[in-house]
Design an enzyme around this catalytic site. Structure first.
Site, PDB file in Angstrom:
ATOM      1  N   ASP A 130       5.412  -5.273  81.751  1.00 50.90           N
ATOM      2  CA  ASP A 130       6.450  -4.421  81.181  1.00 50.90           C
ATOM      3  C   ASP A 130       6.587  -4.797  79.706  1.00 50.90           C
ATOM      4  O   ASP A 130       6.011  -5.776  79.228  1.00 50.90           O
ATOM      5  CB  ASP A 130       7.769  -4.542  81.955  1.00 50.90           C
ATOM      6  CG  ASP A 130       8.649  -3.297  81.772  1.00 50.90           C
ATOM      7  OD1 ASP A 130       8.423  -2.534  80.800  1.00 50.90           O
ATOM      8  OD2 ASP A 130       9.565  -3.086  82.569  1.00 50.90           O
ATOM      9  N   TYR A 131       7.367  -3.999  79.013  1.00 49.35           N
ATOM     10  CA  TYR A 131       7.478  -4.047  77.555  1.00 49.35           C
ATOM     11  C   TYR A 131       7.916  -5.447  77.071  1.00 49.35           C
ATOM     12  O   TYR A 131       9.014  -5.903  77.397  1.00 49.35           O
ATOM     13  CB  TYR A 131       8.525  -3.012  77.156  1.00 49.35           C
ATOM     14  CG  TYR A 131       8.483  -2.499  75.753  1.00 49.35           C
ATOM     15  CD1 TYR A 131       7.853  -1.294  75.440  1.00 49.35           C
ATOM     16  CD2 TYR A 131       9.113  -3.185  74.722  1.00 49.35           C
ATOM     17  CE1 TYR A 131       7.851  -0.797  74.163  1.00 49.35           C
ATOM     18  CE2 TYR A 131       9.111  -2.692  73.434  1.00 49.35           C
ATOM     19  CZ  TYR A 131       8.480  -1.493  73.151  1.00 49.35           C
ATOM     20  OH  TYR A 131       8.489  -0.999  71.882  1.00 49.35           O
TER      21      TYR A 131
END
Ligand code: NOJ
Length: 747
Positions: A269-270
């Protein structure tokens, strides 16, 4: 030996010749790539603008970007294809979660349709729009099980139930990816895993989930989406049992790769490598990189941690280059499956957005996602009423679309007020319009005074309330689950005029609004329904369409009951007749309230159970009949047929949503009081009856428990099987109603 060698050579030659041509091309590319190029391929950066820095990274072989659209995509893609050494195309990703331009209901609303074909169709049409802008990879579906409506991301998933979420997630994957050999839009199933269990409903928070619960509740929707062909998976932000998911080797390697044999791409994820430092699991990005790569996290989203640390780690001998090759192989395979090597560009000329097919599907999805919670007979409205349309969501072209829609045009959104203007124009109602509020948190007594004055001139008041879209979604967690601002006061003041009030709630989560519902004549819970929610709601209110949505999540009475979900365990002391707070005599020292499991103020019941929803007719469910009272354990080919006749006892046609539940009475681990195993949508004309049938096999009764002779706590010590004994079966309109039939699973 002399004889064996030529045979070996021949076998190798045959193996090479029979190897899948795509795998051969991948091998060939990998053999030409430098370590720097491999690491660049494993990196995804957030675009959204054209800069020299990005152009240089693309020339150096960057694997992917997120957030670009259209011409920007073609700009960077041209550099990747024409100016990078090996000409490997990039894959461009974006969060296209419930529509690209045409917006469909938020996923929680889509789950309320219980309509898999429609959800698949919405995903297919979403893909049609997104790929025109060059997006070939969407970070959807989110299949996190969420049992805490404080968590803002409950909006983005399919609710509390593992079976429903598994079916919905798989349908969405099929819709995005299509059935052709070239995948249209790669799905990314997220967030692997347990993210929905964030403590206290606070985003990004810690999760502690025992392995049996992970396997029974949280993992199956991922497995179902993978089985449906999902090309990629995203790791979650949470730390699970003390290990951040972006480096959780047990989940990502032992279960995902070794047990499930998942061969798709795994993306972080980011900036989650950076988050690992804040989680307190590693001291710096280099350590984060080592932990992540060892868990085979293959693509690093919006971090510059794989560049440069991966190369250092390989050079220091801490990471094997074969592991890097494996990651690159999975990335390249996805690019081949998307046909990017042959067709890297998008055509931005003459886009076909908001076409009739998409708008019709969006309207049908909004109609089917709305759940009628209460109706004292005011709905559907009688012919030609004078209606006052008001409330903060009555005419809010932004907020009715909900969270996660970057690319919609507000101007293309049709609100309830716009739809009722049309009904007025056609002479079917007389419309009085006054919003009384422009956003959900607004507080303004003057507006309320004005609304009550206008309400007196109307036959019925249609109040469209709920939450602004910014109050749900990522990082938007709430501690109070009431109607924001002074909506409750406004509704009470309007009701005090004596006019019937219909409350329609457009929100990103279940709200605890029992007192508001008590005060009004009818309530439709509509979630955030997207582009066509206005006409959809008008059709439902006017009775052109009968409601058919059912709750995909339990509605608690109050925040203090959370977590509350239908498939709970019985406890050792379930209550049958709770003594409530106000029933306890003051000062009665000898009074006994017993010793059962419930809350003094609320008992143990929710406001509305999972699966609940009314319509404009009534359905009577007959007894459940089983084809046998015994199911032999070695089930296949044996199965039980459970059936039930449903009669439409009202005077209009509508859709019934029968739900199949089971209960395993005695397990070596305690079992939930009900588990959903099937559902259908069936249209039944007024006065007619239909018989629905469901099949049950021993596989449907299987659950994760400890393998025989294994002590509690050891990972990998679990087995998934059914246990012989008595089972109950319901075919019911929701998780709280019905009388079960019984059978024995026999050894
Ligand atoms: C963070 C979110 O958790 C994830 O769901 C999303 O896909 C990425 N950001 C990319 O925007």
């Amino acid at each position: 030996m002399k004889k064996i060698l030529p045979i070996l050579a021949l076998l190798t030659l045959i193996a090479c010749q029979t190897k899948d041509p795509v795998e051969q091309k991948i091998d060939q590319l990998i053999s030409q790539m430098t370590l720097d190029e491999k690491v660049a391929q494993m990196t995804q950066l957030a675009g959204g603008q054209i800069t020299e820095d990005y152009e240089n990274l693309v020339r150096a072989g960057l694997g992917s970007m997120l957030n670009n659209v259209g011409n920007e995509i073609n700009h960077y893609q041209r550099i990747a294809v024409e100016e990078s050494r090996l000409g490997i195309p990039m894959v461009f990703a974006r969060d296209v979660i419930h529509g690209y331009r045409t917006i469909y209901p938020i996923p929680l609303g889509q789950a309320a349709t219980f309509d898999l074909a429609l959800v698949e169709e919405a995903a297919r049409l979403t893909a049609n729009e997104a790929i025109q802008a060059g997006i070939r990879w969407t970070f959807s579906p989110m299949v996190d099980i969420a049992r805490d409506p404080r968590w803002g991301r409950i909006a983005e998933g399919y609710g509390e139930d593992t079976y429903l979420a598994s079916q919905m997630g798989a349908a969405t994957v099929r819709g995005y990816q299509g059935q052709d050999s070239i995948i249209r839009l790669a799905a990314c199933v997220k967030h692997f895993v347990g993210y929905g269990a964030s403590e206290g409903g606070r985003d990004y928070n810690t999760t502690w989930i025992p392995e049996v619960q992970l396997r029974e509740t949280y993992l199956p929707p991922f497995k179902a989406a993978i089985d449906a062909g999902a090309l990629s998976l995203m790791c979650a932000f949470n730390d699970l049992n003390g290990v951040p998911m972006s480096a959780n080797k047990h989940l990502m390697k032992d279960i995902l790769r070794d047990e499930w044999h998942y061969t798709g791409l795994l993306v972080s994820d980011y900036a989650s490598s950076e988050n690992m430092i804040k989680h307190g699991n590693c001291a710096n990005l280099k350590e984060a990189t080592l932990l992540s790569i060892n868990a085979q996290m293959e693509m690093d989203m919006e971090n510059r941690s794989y560049i440069p640390h991966l190369k250092e780690l390989v050079n220091e001998g801490l990471v094997k280059e074969e592991l890097i090759d494996q990651c690159v192989r999975d990335i390249l395979r996805m690019k081949f499956r998307l046909g990017l090597f042959d067709n890297p560009y998008c055509s931005v000329e003459h886009p076909d957005y908001y076409n009739a097919e998409s708008l019709q599907a969006a309207q049908r999805a909004a109609e089917e996602s709305a759940v009628l919670l209460k109706n004292n007979g005011v709905l559907p409205l009688n012919a030609q009423p004078t209606v006052l349309v008001c409330g903060p969501l009555a005419h809010n072209q932004h907020d009715q679309n909900g969270t996660w829609c970057f690319d919609k045009l507000d101007s293309a959104t049709i609100t309830p007020l716009m739809a009722f203007r049309q009904w007025d124009k056609e002479g079917k109602i007389r419309l009085i319009e006054q919003l009384g509020k422009h956003w959900s948190r607004e507080v303004n007594e003057q507006n309320t005074v004005q609304l009550t004055r206008l309400a007196k001139q109307a036959d019925v008041v249609l109040y469209f309330g709920g939450e602004e879209s910014i109050l749900s979604g990522e990082a938007r967690c709430r501690a109070h689950l009431d109607l924001p601002g002074d909506q409750s006061e406004q509704i009470r003041a309007i009701k005090a005029t004596g006019k019937p009030v219909v409350l329609t709630v457009m929100a990103g989560r279940p709200l605890c609004i029992g007192a508001d519902i008590d005060c009004v004549d009818a309530t439709i819970y509509a979630f955030h329904g997207g582009t066509m929610q206005g006409p959809a709601l008008a059709n439902l209110i006017m009775g052109k369409v009968a409601p058919s949505g059912r709750l995909p999540v339990t509605f608690p009475q109050t925040v203090g009951q959370i977590p509350m979900y239908y498939n709970k365990k019985n406890s050792g002391r379930p209550t049958s007749n709770p003594v409530l707070y106000d029933d306890i005599p003051v000062g009665a020292a000898q009074f006994s309230i017993g010793a059962d499991s419930y809350w003094l103020e609320y008992g143990d019941k929710p406001l509305y159970p999972f699966g609940y929803g009314l319509t404009y007719t009534t359905f009577e469910y007959g007894p459940v009949t089983l084809s046998d009272t015994i199911l032999p354990f070695d089930s296949s080919p044996h199965c039980l047929i459970a059936s039930c006749t449903i009669t439409n006892t009202g005077n209009r046609e509508a859709v019934a949503v029968p739900q199949l539940y089971i209960r395993d009475l005695v397990g070596s681990l305690t079992r939930p009081i009900r588990e959903l195993k099937g559902f259908q949508r069936i249209t039944i004309p007024a006065g007619e009856a239909r018989t629905v049938r469901f099949e049950l096999t021993a596989d449907d009764l299987a659950y994760w428990h400890l393998a025989e002779g294994v002590t509690l706590g050891a990972d990998g010590a679990y087995t998934c099987s059914a246990e012989p004994g008595e089972f109950h079966v319901w075919i019911a309109p929701n998780a709280a109603e019905g009388t079960p039939a019984k059978f024995i699973l026999q050894d």
